[in-house]
Design a protein around this motif. Structure first.
Motif, short mmCIF file in Angstrom:
data_model
loop_
_atom_site.label_atom_id
_atom_site.label_comp_id
_atom_site.label_asym_id
_atom_site.label_seq_id
_atom_site.Cartn_x
_atom_site.Cartn_y
_atom_site.Cartn_z
N ALA A 1 -2.67 -9.73 -36.15
CA ALA A 1 -2.11 -10.79 -37.01
C ALA A 1 -0.59 -10.69 -37.11
CB ALA A 1 -2.75 -10.73 -38.39
N VAL A 2 -0.07 -9.47 -37.16
CA VAL A 2 1.39 -9.32 -37.20
C VAL A 2 2.01 -9.94 -35.96
CG1 VAL A 2 3.28 -7.63 -37.06
CG2 VAL A 2 1.44 -7.31 -38.72
N PHE A 3 1.43 -9.67 -34.80
CA PHE A 3 1.97 -10.28 -33.58
C PHE A 3 1.81 -11.79 -33.61
CE2 PHE A 3 1.92 -11.98 -29.35
CZ PHE A 3 3.11 -11.48 -28.85
N VAL A 4 0.65 -12.26 -34.01
CA VAL A 4 0.39 -13.71 -34.04
C VAL A 4 1.38 -14.42 -34.95
CG1 VAL A 4 -1.29 -15.45 -34.79
CG2 VAL A 4 -2.03 -13.53 -33.36
N LEU A 5 1.72 -13.80 -36.08
CA LEU A 5 2.64 -14.43 -37.04
C LEU A 5 4.11 -14.25 -36.68
CD1 LEU A 5 0.79 -13.47 -40.33
CD2 LEU A 5 0.85 -15.72 -39.21
N VAL A 6 4.48 -13.07 -36.21
CA VAL A 6 5.89 -12.76 -35.94
C VAL A 6 6.29 -13.15 -34.52
CG1 VAL A 6 7.60 -10.89 -35.84
CG2 VAL A 6 5.88 -10.91 -37.66
N GLY A 7 5.38 -13.02 -33.58
CA GLY A 7 5.68 -13.29 -32.18
C GLY A 7 6.37 -14.61 -31.92
N PRO A 8 5.87 -15.72 -32.45
CA PRO A 8 6.52 -17.01 -32.15
C PRO A 8 7.94 -17.13 -32.72
CG PRO A 8 4.43 -17.35 -33.30
CD PRO A 8 4.66 -15.89 -33.22
N MET A 9 8.27 -16.29 -33.68
CA MET A 9 9.61 -16.35 -34.26
C MET A 9 10.64 -15.57 -33.43
SD MET A 9 8.90 -16.07 -38.32
CE MET A 9 7.36 -15.19 -38.44
N VAL A 10 10.16 -14.63 -32.60
CA VAL A 10 11.11 -13.76 -31.90
C VAL A 10 11.00 -13.83 -30.38
CG1 VAL A 10 11.31 -12.16 -33.84
CG2 VAL A 10 9.59 -11.72 -32.07
N LEU A 11 9.96 -14.49 -29.87
CA LEU A 11 9.75 -14.58 -28.43
C LEU A 11 9.76 -16.05 -27.99
CD1 LEU A 11 6.73 -12.13 -28.10
CD2 LEU A 11 9.07 -11.67 -27.37
N PRO A 12 10.16 -16.31 -26.75
CA PRO A 12 9.98 -17.66 -26.23
C PRO A 12 8.50 -18.03 -26.29
CG PRO A 12 11.34 -16.35 -24.74
CD PRO A 12 10.79 -15.41 -25.78
N PHE A 13 8.20 -19.27 -26.65
CA PHE A 13 6.82 -19.66 -26.91
C PHE A 13 5.92 -19.46 -25.69
CE2 PHE A 13 3.36 -22.66 -28.05
CZ PHE A 13 2.98 -22.03 -29.24
N GLY A 14 6.42 -19.74 -24.50
CA GLY A 14 5.62 -19.53 -23.29
C GLY A 14 5.27 -18.07 -23.10
N ASP A 15 6.21 -17.18 -23.35
CA ASP A 15 5.99 -15.73 -23.26
C ASP A 15 4.96 -15.30 -24.30
OD1 ASP A 15 6.33 -13.06 -22.46
OD2 ASP A 15 8.00 -12.76 -23.85
N TYR A 16 5.10 -15.82 -25.49
CA TYR A 16 4.17 -15.52 -26.59
C TYR A 16 2.74 -15.89 -26.20
CZ TYR A 16 1.79 -16.49 -31.04
OH TYR A 16 0.88 -16.57 -32.07
N MET B 1 11.97 -7.94 -22.56
CA MET B 1 11.95 -8.26 -23.97
C MET B 1 13.35 -8.02 -24.53
SD MET B 1 9.84 -6.57 -27.17
CE MET B 1 8.27 -6.92 -26.47
N VAL B 2 13.80 -8.94 -25.34
CA VAL B 2 15.11 -8.84 -25.98
C VAL B 2 15.05 -7.74 -27.04
CG1 VAL B 2 16.82 -10.12 -27.31
CG2 VAL B 2 15.51 -11.28 -25.55
N ALA B 3 16.13 -6.98 -27.16
CA ALA B 3 16.17 -5.86 -28.10
C ALA B 3 15.87 -6.29 -29.53
CB ALA B 3 17.53 -5.16 -28.02
N SER B 4 16.40 -7.44 -29.95
CA SER B 4 16.17 -7.86 -31.32
C SER B 4 14.69 -8.19 -31.57
CB SER B 4 17.05 -9.07 -31.67
OG SER B 4 16.77 -10.15 -30.80
N ALA B 5 14.03 -8.77 -30.58
CA ALA B 5 12.60 -9.07 -30.71
C ALA B 5 11.80 -7.78 -30.83
CB ALA B 5 12.11 -9.89 -29.52
N ALA B 6 12.13 -6.80 -30.01
CA ALA B 6 11.44 -5.51 -30.06
C ALA B 6 11.64 -4.85 -31.42
CB ALA B 6 11.94 -4.59 -28.95
N LEU B 7 12.85 -4.90 -31.94
CA LEU B 7 13.13 -4.29 -33.24
C LEU B 7 12.33 -4.97 -34.35
CD1 LEU B 7 14.70 -2.21 -34.88
CD2 LEU B 7 16.56 -3.89 -35.08
N VAL B 8 12.29 -6.28 -34.36
CA VAL B 8 11.53 -7.01 -35.38
C VAL B 8 10.04 -6.68 -35.27
CG1 VAL B 8 10.82 -9.31 -36.16
CG2 VAL B 8 13.23 -8.87 -35.63
N LEU B 9 9.50 -6.69 -34.06
CA LEU B 9 8.09 -6.36 -33.87
C LEU B 9 7.80 -4.91 -34.28
CD1 LEU B 9 7.36 -8.21 -30.52
CD2 LEU B 9 6.40 -8.76 -32.77
N LEU B 10 8.72 -4.01 -33.97
CA LEU B 10 8.55 -2.61 -34.36
C LEU B 10 8.51 -2.47 -35.88
CD1 LEU B 10 8.45 0.44 -33.72
CD2 LEU B 10 10.94 0.40 -33.68
#
Length: 161
Positions: free
Chosen positions: A40-55, A1-10
């Protein structure tokens, strides 16, 4: 996981995660609303910070975990709120890190159990939280505290990598 994605999800999930741990210690209940909001937070934020296939893969893993948790709940091995909350948190963990996450869960679980039991015996803490059911629970432990703590530590560690 990219650090920026982890920070946003956190950051996006932290208030709910702390709320879940607090609620489980106070009432020994992880509400459906809290669980659904966490997912819901993951469902909404995940596609913005993760590659779609990973999501999508992470959501698929969550679906499999839900089936396993339903089975464990039916056998009486886990409580319902814990099963649902684990399912909601699984997508926050990268699939390649599930062994690391399991290890973290064990370390946080042991630490949380010891800390909870010690704090339950401190009169000043008991006076500040007299209505917390987890202080009096003999057979059960607020596992939401462990799950929430594991998610926070995992995302924080990934964010600072």
């Amino acid at each position: 996981m990219v650090a920026s994605a982890a920070l946003v999800l956190l950051i996006a999930s932290l208030p709910l995660t702390i709320g879940a741990a607090w609620s489980d210690m106070r009432s020994m209940i992880l509400s459906n609303r809290m669980v659904l909001a966490t997912l819901a937070v993951f469902v909404l934020v995940g596609p913005m910070v993760l590659p779609f296939g990973d999501y999508l893969f992470r959501l698929g893993v969550a679906a499999v975990i839900l089936e396993v948790m339903i089975g464990l709940f039916a056998l009486g091995a886990v409580r319902g709120g814990d099963a649902k909350y684990l399912t909601a948190l699984i997508p926050y963990f990268a699939p390649g890190d599930l062994f690391q996450a399991a290890h973290l869960l064990g370390v946080v679980g042991l630490s949380a159990f010891i800390t909870h039991r010690v704090f339950a015996r401190i009169p000043a803490v008991r006076r500040m939280t007299p209505d917390w059911l987890s202080w009096r629970a003999k057979r059960h432990f607020p596992y939401g505290l462990v799950l929430a703590g594991s998610q926070i530590f995992y995302l924080f560690a990934k964010a600072i990598q």
